[in-house]
Each structure stands twice: as structure tokens, then as C-alpha cells.
Write an enzyme that holds these catalytic residues in place. Structure first.
Site, PDB file in Angstrom:
ATOM      1  N   LYS A   1     115.139  39.294  14.737  1.00 19.30           N
ATOM      2  CA  LYS A   1     115.093  39.315  13.262  1.00 19.30           C
ATOM      3  C   LYS A   1     114.785  40.758  12.879  1.00 19.30           C
ATOM      4  CE  LYS A   1     111.949  37.011   9.877  1.00 19.30           C
ATOM      5  NZ  LYS A   1     111.729  38.055   8.957  1.00 19.30           N
TER       6      LYS A   1
HETATM    7  P1  FBP Z   1     110.490  37.824   3.587  1.00 16.65           P
HETATM    8  O1  FBP Z   1     111.875  37.255   3.522  1.00 16.65           O
HETATM    9  O2  FBP Z   1     109.641  37.346   2.464  1.00 16.65           O
HETATM   10  O3  FBP Z   1     110.535  39.329   3.727  1.00 16.65           O
HETATM   11  O4  FBP Z   1     109.842  37.214   4.905  1.00 16.65           O
HETATM   12  C1  FBP Z   1     110.181  37.649   6.193  1.00 16.65           C
HETATM   13  C2  FBP Z   1     108.931  38.094   6.915  1.00 16.65           C
HETATM   14  O5  FBP Z   1     109.216  38.574   8.209  1.00 16.65           O
HETATM   15  C3  FBP Z   1     107.867  37.010   7.003  1.00 16.65           C
HETATM   16  O6  FBP Z   1     108.045  36.170   8.102  1.00 16.65           O
HETATM   17  C4  FBP Z   1     106.629  37.830   7.068  1.00 16.65           C
HETATM   18  O7  FBP Z   1     105.500  37.163   6.554  1.00 16.65           O
HETATM   19  C5  FBP Z   1     106.944  38.990   6.190  1.00 16.65           C
HETATM   20  O8  FBP Z   1     108.335  39.147   6.197  1.00 16.65           O
HETATM   21  C6  FBP Z   1     106.322  40.248   6.693  1.00 16.65           C
HETATM   22  O9  FBP Z   1     106.589  41.219   5.722  1.00 16.65           O
HETATM   23  P2  FBP Z   1     106.158  42.705   5.885  1.00 16.65           P
HETATM   24  O10 FBP Z   1     107.423  43.475   5.904  1.00 16.65           O
HETATM   25  O11 FBP Z   1     105.332  43.010   4.701  1.00 16.65           O
HETATM   26  O12 FBP Z   1     105.378  42.810   7.171  1.00 16.65           O
END
Ligand code: FBP
Length: 273
Positions: free
Chosen positions: A177
Site C-alpha cells: 500500500k
Molecule cells: P487514509 O485513506 O485516510 O489516508 O487512510 C490510509 C491510512 O494508511 C490509514 O490506514 C492510516 O491510519 C493513515 O492512512 C495513516 O496516515 P498518515 O499518512 O497520517 O500516517
């Protein structure tokens, strides 16, 4: 990646992972836009939408709520995670084991790796244990591959994102991811770098329907196998409408215009109801 590893969390080889670990990673502030999203049941209900192939949550949320949804939702157990209340070099605590995730009914596991952090070596060793335990249980492995920390100047630079995708392959993830690197060519390069590991785009902060669907379409056309998204779904008043649109773009490979029409249809329906 091993053949069939993502079958329980994909549809026709494509993935739409709804991520809901934000209460840990960012805190309740992420739920302010749509207060019902504070309640995990609301998001579990959203995850029953046909387009969602798995819901990613942490241990406490899975323990408390998954038993009520195990027939309708595929569980992606996000094994590590940490709050943003502390300061220091990027790291993440492993909060539950593969065995316990399996016991709770998980179909696959998720793990964040901060490549470039001064803690990368320990995190990679933790990932090794988790990845091998998941293989013993025939569970797929999704790596949140987020280069960050002292070694990383720009975490969305194309070369950095391609490296993030490649780390997924090298360390044995079935799915990497990654953040969108800004344009289709860079995304295509990242997908090539991941080779046999599937790439999904990470959602990011909330954008307009058109902007978000266009970026997802670009990522899919560049070779991504889907999306892992949180805020762009649960921070919407009508998350099902956007999921209708995402279903079009990801699984039916339609144009953005057709996907936007599906979003609008559901919006109109909600107004009539
Ligand atoms: P979003 O689609 O809201 O960006 O979520 C994806 C994610 O990877 C979540 O699983 C995780 O909580 C968050 O983004 C982490 O975001 P950051 O970039 O602030 O670490």
C-alpha cells in the site's frame, strides 16, 4: 507474493480495502467531520457495501465489533499501529499476534513498515515474524509501505514511492500500500518495481468526488490493483455514494464520468428517501 494469498480479501484480483485504524493513528479528530464515524458500528455497516473487499482495523475494534459482522465483512487485521501523541523517530508497536488475529476471524494481516526510519531494521525483523506466521496460516499480507524518518527527505517523491513498492516485494508482502506519487508515469514505475506484489493506492486526506475518483482511475490505469482508503470514505455524509463510484472505476473499469454519475444517482436516491 504467493498465488491465491489475496483471494479472501479481493474480488476478481482487485482490492478495495476500507481502512479504519485512524482512531489510533490520528485520534478522534478524524471523526469530527462525520460524528457517527466515531462509532465503529457505523464504519462496519459501510464496509458491508459490495465494493469493499476488506476492512482494516486494530485489535480492540476487531475484538469488540467483528463478531457481529463476520458473515458480511472480510477482516484485515492491522497488527501494528501507534498514536501520534509522542515525538521521535517513526516506529510502530505490534499490538497483536497473527495467531490472535486468526482466532478473531481475520482473513489477512496488515503491517506498517517505515522504510528509512532509524527503526527500520527492528520493524523489518518484526515484519519477518509476522509474515512467516501469516504464511503458516495461509493468510495474505498487506504492507503499509511508508518511507519516513531521518533517512527520507520527501516521502512522496517518485523514486521513494517506487522503493516503497519494491520493499513490499523484497520482504514478502502480497500487497504494498503506497502513497500516490503525483502522476501516472511515477505510479506505473512503482507498480513495475513491485513486480509480482500487488500495489494499492493509499487514500489520503479528503478530496472532492471528482478529484478522488480521477486519481484512483489514474492509479488503476497505471497498474494498481486497487485502493486502501479511510478518510475519503468515512468522512463523507454519504459514504455509500462514493463507494458506488469506486466500484465502477475499480471493478468495472469505467470512466470517471460514469463513476461520478453513479455517485450522483445514489445522492439523488438519498434525497428522495
Ligand atoms: P487514509 O485513506 O485516510 O489516508 O487512510 C490510509 C491510512 O494508511 C490509514 O490506514 C492510516 O491510519 C493513515 O492512512 C495513516 O496516515 P498518515 O499518512 O497520517 O500516517
Amino acid at each position: 507474493m504467493i498465488p491465491g494469498a489475496t483471494d479472501p480479501i479481493s474480488r476478481d484480483g482487485k482490492l478495495l480495502i476500507l481502512a479504519y485504524d485512524h482512531g489510533l493513528e490520528h485520534g478522534p479528530v478524524d471523526f469530527e467531520a462525520v460524528p457517527e464515524s466515531m462509532n465503529p458500528e457505523h464504519v462496519f455497516d459501510v464496509a458491508t457495501h459490495d465494493a469493499v473487499t476488506a476492512l482494516a482495523v486494530g485489535k480492540g475494534v476487531a475484538e469488540a465489533h467483528y463478531p457481529d459482522y463476520e458473515d458480511e465483512v472480510n477482516l484485515l487485521a492491522k497488527l501494528n499501529g501507534t498514536s501520534n501523541l509522542w515525538m521521535g523517530e517513526y516506529d510502530s508497536a505490534v499490538n497483536w499476534t497473527v495467531d490472535y488475529a486468526k482466532e478473531l476471524g481475520a482473513d489477512a494481516i496488515g503491517f506498517t513498515l517505515y522504510g528509512g526510519s532509524n527503526h527500520e531494521v527492528e520493524m523489518a525483523e518484526e515484519f519477518r515474524d509476522v509474515q512467516e506466521a501469516a504464511r503458516d496460516e495461509d493468510m495474505g499480507v498487506v504492507m503499509w509501505s511508508y518511507p519516513r524518518g531521518q533517512g527520507v527527505k520527501n516521502d512522496t517523491k517518485p523514486g521513494t514511492i517506487s522503493y516503497a513498492a519494491r520493499l513490499g516485494l523484497e520482504l514478502g508482502a502480497d500487497v504494498a500500500k503506497i502513497k500516490y506519487p503525483g502522476d501516472a508515469d511515477a505510479m506505473a514505475h512503482a507498480c513495475e518495481a513491485a513486480a509480482s506484489t500487488d500495489v494499492v493506492m493509499s487514500g489520503g486526506s479528503k478530496a472532492s468526488d471528482e478529484e478522488f475518483l480521477s486519481t484512483v482511475k489514474e492509479a488503476m490505469d497505471a497498474g494498481a490493483k486497487g485502493l486502501a482508503v479511510g478518510r475519503n470514505v468515512f468522512q463523507r455524509e454519504n459514504p455509500e455514494a462514493l463507494l458506488d463510484g469506486l466500484e465502477k472505476v475499480i471493478f468495472e473499469e469505467t470512466s470517471v464520468e460514469e463513476a461520478l454519475a453513479a455517485v450522483e444517482d445514489r445522492g439523488t436516491q438519498a434525497t428522495l428517501d
